[in-house]
Design a protein around this motif. Sequence first.
Motif, short mmCIF file in Angstrom:
data_model
loop_
_atom_site.label_atom_id
_atom_site.label_comp_id
_atom_site.label_asym_id
_atom_site.label_seq_id
_atom_site.Cartn_x
_atom_site.Cartn_y
_atom_site.Cartn_z
N GLU A 38 0.11 -11.18 -14.83
CA GLU A 38 0.42 -11.23 -13.39
C GLU A 38 1.78 -10.59 -13.07
N GLU A 39 2.78 -10.87 -13.88
CA GLU A 39 4.13 -10.38 -13.57
C GLU A 39 4.21 -8.86 -13.64
N ARG A 40 3.65 -8.28 -14.69
CA ARG A 40 3.69 -6.82 -14.83
C ARG A 40 2.83 -6.14 -13.77
N ALA A 41 1.71 -6.76 -13.42
CA ALA A 41 0.86 -6.19 -12.37
C ALA A 41 1.62 -6.18 -11.04
N ARG A 42 2.25 -7.30 -10.72
CA ARG A 42 3.00 -7.40 -9.46
C ARG A 42 4.13 -6.36 -9.44
N ASN A 43 4.83 -6.20 -10.54
CA ASN A 43 5.91 -5.22 -10.61
C ASN A 43 5.38 -3.81 -10.37
N ALA A 44 4.24 -3.47 -10.97
CA ALA A 44 3.64 -2.14 -10.78
C ALA A 44 3.27 -1.92 -9.32
N VAL A 45 2.68 -2.94 -8.69
CA VAL A 45 2.28 -2.82 -7.28
C VAL A 45 3.52 -2.61 -6.41
N GLU A 46 4.57 -3.36 -6.66
CA GLU A 46 5.80 -3.19 -5.87
C GLU A 46 6.36 -1.79 -6.02
N ARG A 47 6.33 -1.25 -7.23
CA ARG A 47 6.83 0.11 -7.47
C ARG A 47 5.97 1.16 -6.76
N ILE A 48 4.66 0.95 -6.76
CA ILE A 48 3.77 1.90 -6.09
C ILE A 48 3.96 1.82 -4.57
N LEU A 49 4.13 0.62 -4.04
CA LEU A 49 4.40 0.49 -2.60
C LEU A 49 5.68 1.23 -2.22
N ALA A 50 6.71 1.16 -3.06
CA ALA A 50 7.96 1.89 -2.79
C ALA A 50 7.72 3.40 -2.81
N LEU A 51 6.87 3.86 -3.72
CA LEU A 51 6.53 5.29 -3.78
C LEU A 51 5.78 5.74 -2.52
N LEU A 52 4.86 4.89 -2.04
CA LEU A 52 4.12 5.23 -0.81
C LEU A 52 5.09 5.42 0.35
N GLU A 53 6.06 4.51 0.44
CA GLU A 53 7.05 4.60 1.52
C GLU A 53 7.88 5.87 1.38
N GLU A 54 8.32 6.13 0.16
CA GLU A 54 9.16 7.30 -0.10
C GLU A 54 8.45 8.60 0.27
N HIS A 55 7.13 8.66 0.05
CA HIS A 55 6.38 9.90 0.26
C HIS A 55 5.55 9.88 1.54
#
Length: 192
Positions: free
Chosen positions: A134-151
């Motif tokens: 759960e923890e690593r999945a949540r971290n990956a999702v948060e990082r991808i959400l940040a990428l969506l915002e950035e791009h």
Amino acid sequence: MEYDLAIEDGPTTIPGGTGVLLVHPSTGETDRIDTDFLKPDTDHRLVVSTRTTAREVQQKLEHYDVDTETTDILDTLSVERGYSRRSSERVHYVAAPDDTDGIVEQVATFLESHDGKLRVSFDSITELAYYADEERARNAVERILALLEEHDAVGLFHLADEVHDESVVEGYRALFDGVVTLDVDGNVTAEF
């Protein structure tokens, strides 16, 4: 940048940088919602599949008339299942289904190497948590959400609600700009 949103009960458009959570029963039929999200008003799309192989994703896209010429697929499963991997211009792989860094890197590469309106479908958080935790999945999702915002891109992320603790589901609900809920009877509600 505004993106058309063709999801029942949702707004007609969403701004770039928006992440949408699709909460569904594990037996729910999500293909229609997923492909309705991917189809409109898009230059390029990426399907991250932690649940099915690239071949199965390709069949789904073709069945629902999603433009496969402008769609990349990230297959995280074929390695685990021992299938042959034939990388192509549009199909990519990671070393293992729990390779969260590899998944995030592939999403970043896709977003950095394409211009225009970009959509990402992530199917699914639940499967990623099964392989990674759960923890690593949540971290990956948060990082991808940040990428969506950035791009200035948008994304739809699948989550099978009854598989996770209620606190985990609520944590994801709070993380996203919009939540689309599919119930066991196939009814769709959206909160943005």
